[in-house]
Scaffold this motif. Sequence first.
Motif, short mmCIF file in Angstrom:
data_model
loop_
_atom_site.label_atom_id
_atom_site.label_comp_id
_atom_site.label_asym_id
_atom_site.label_seq_id
_atom_site.Cartn_x
_atom_site.Cartn_y
_atom_site.Cartn_z
N ILE A 78 0.44 7.52 -5.46
CA ILE A 78 0.85 6.09 -5.82
C ILE A 78 0.02 6.06 -7.50
CG2 ILE A 78 1.40 4.98 -3.76
CD1 ILE A 78 -1.22 3.44 -4.34
N LEU A 89 6.41 -1.56 -2.76
CA LEU A 89 5.56 -1.29 -1.72
C LEU A 89 4.73 -2.73 -1.06
CD1 LEU A 89 4.14 2.09 -2.93
CD2 LEU A 89 6.24 1.78 -1.24
N LYS A 93 4.48 -2.05 2.56
CA LYS A 93 3.28 -0.95 2.69
C LYS A 93 1.97 -1.41 2.62
CE LYS A 93 5.56 2.99 3.57
NZ LYS A 93 5.19 3.94 4.83
#
Length: 345
Positions: A78, A89, A93
């Motif tokens: 990332i 995200l 995530k």
Amino acid sequence: MNETVLDMRNLKVVFPDERGLIRAVEGIDLSIKRGKCVALVGESGCGKSVTSLAAMKLLGNSGAIVRVDKMELDGMDIRELGDREMQELRGKKISMIFQDALSALNPVMTVGKQLDEVFLRSPGIPKKEARRRSIEALELVGVPDAGTRYGAYPHELSGGMRQRVLIAMAFAGSPDLIIADEPTTALDVTVQAQVLEVLSDLQKSRHTALLLITHDFSVVAHMADEVCVMYSGKIMERAPAKEIFGQPFHPYTRGLIGSVAKMEDAKGTFVQIPDSLPNPMNKPQGCYFHPRCPCVSEICRKSMPPMRTMKDGRQVRCWLHQPEGGSQEKGKHSDAGRRHGRKDS
């Protein structure tokens, strides 16, 4: 599915200032496995929150210069992702629980509508279903009369209730990693314990990775699997929580643990680490902790000790724990360590 959810290597964060450079984070490594809680511990100003914001990639507008050799989230690199990509995200995530819920929540929106937004980001979920899930999420974190509180504004809730709302929002998208930045700092002790229990239960039941940012070792004792002790931008000690409490190696770690007054101590006495953190623009030569360290020796004033991995896998950055022959001051350090309760490994 990767076992390691977050893997950061050699993270450095510097803030340019007209008076010089603020070296907030200096080359730290951090990894968290799925279902585990890693506590990043240290005094205010040591770089903990900056580390967490770097992991969330929320330092873009701060003027910070961020350098990192590796930053993977569930196996995904990332480092080069932009704001829009990271926004996709966040929540799904990786999520964050901030310490000040009143600032983190939108004051002109009901808490229910703010929770709805998390669920509505998933395609195909109608508003009615989002409302049902939001109320269910509030019930899950122990908000009483969740249907009514769904329509409340943040200022109408107590501090503990607001923090529960933030926890509900963090878990709503079932992220792989949650970062909790001093999640109970503003709460009284009784409410703090309740909120931490909710956070711990959800983290374990959902097998979520948790990065817990705190200065309080009493919180660490109830939550963490592994502890990273941070001082002035560097990790000074890294070990499983049980081993840290059983036998802390670094003098700074011993000071932090000793600063927590024990209930069984009728006098309520505790250790106080003298002075304060060094100025991040003017850090001392050698080990940054040496001006405050009870075990200081000459080499501590001259050179920063490397991070050493011990036989049992623990890591410590201290001249007290360097291999034989690694320092001409070895004998002096061994004597100092024994005087302050260290057992040679």
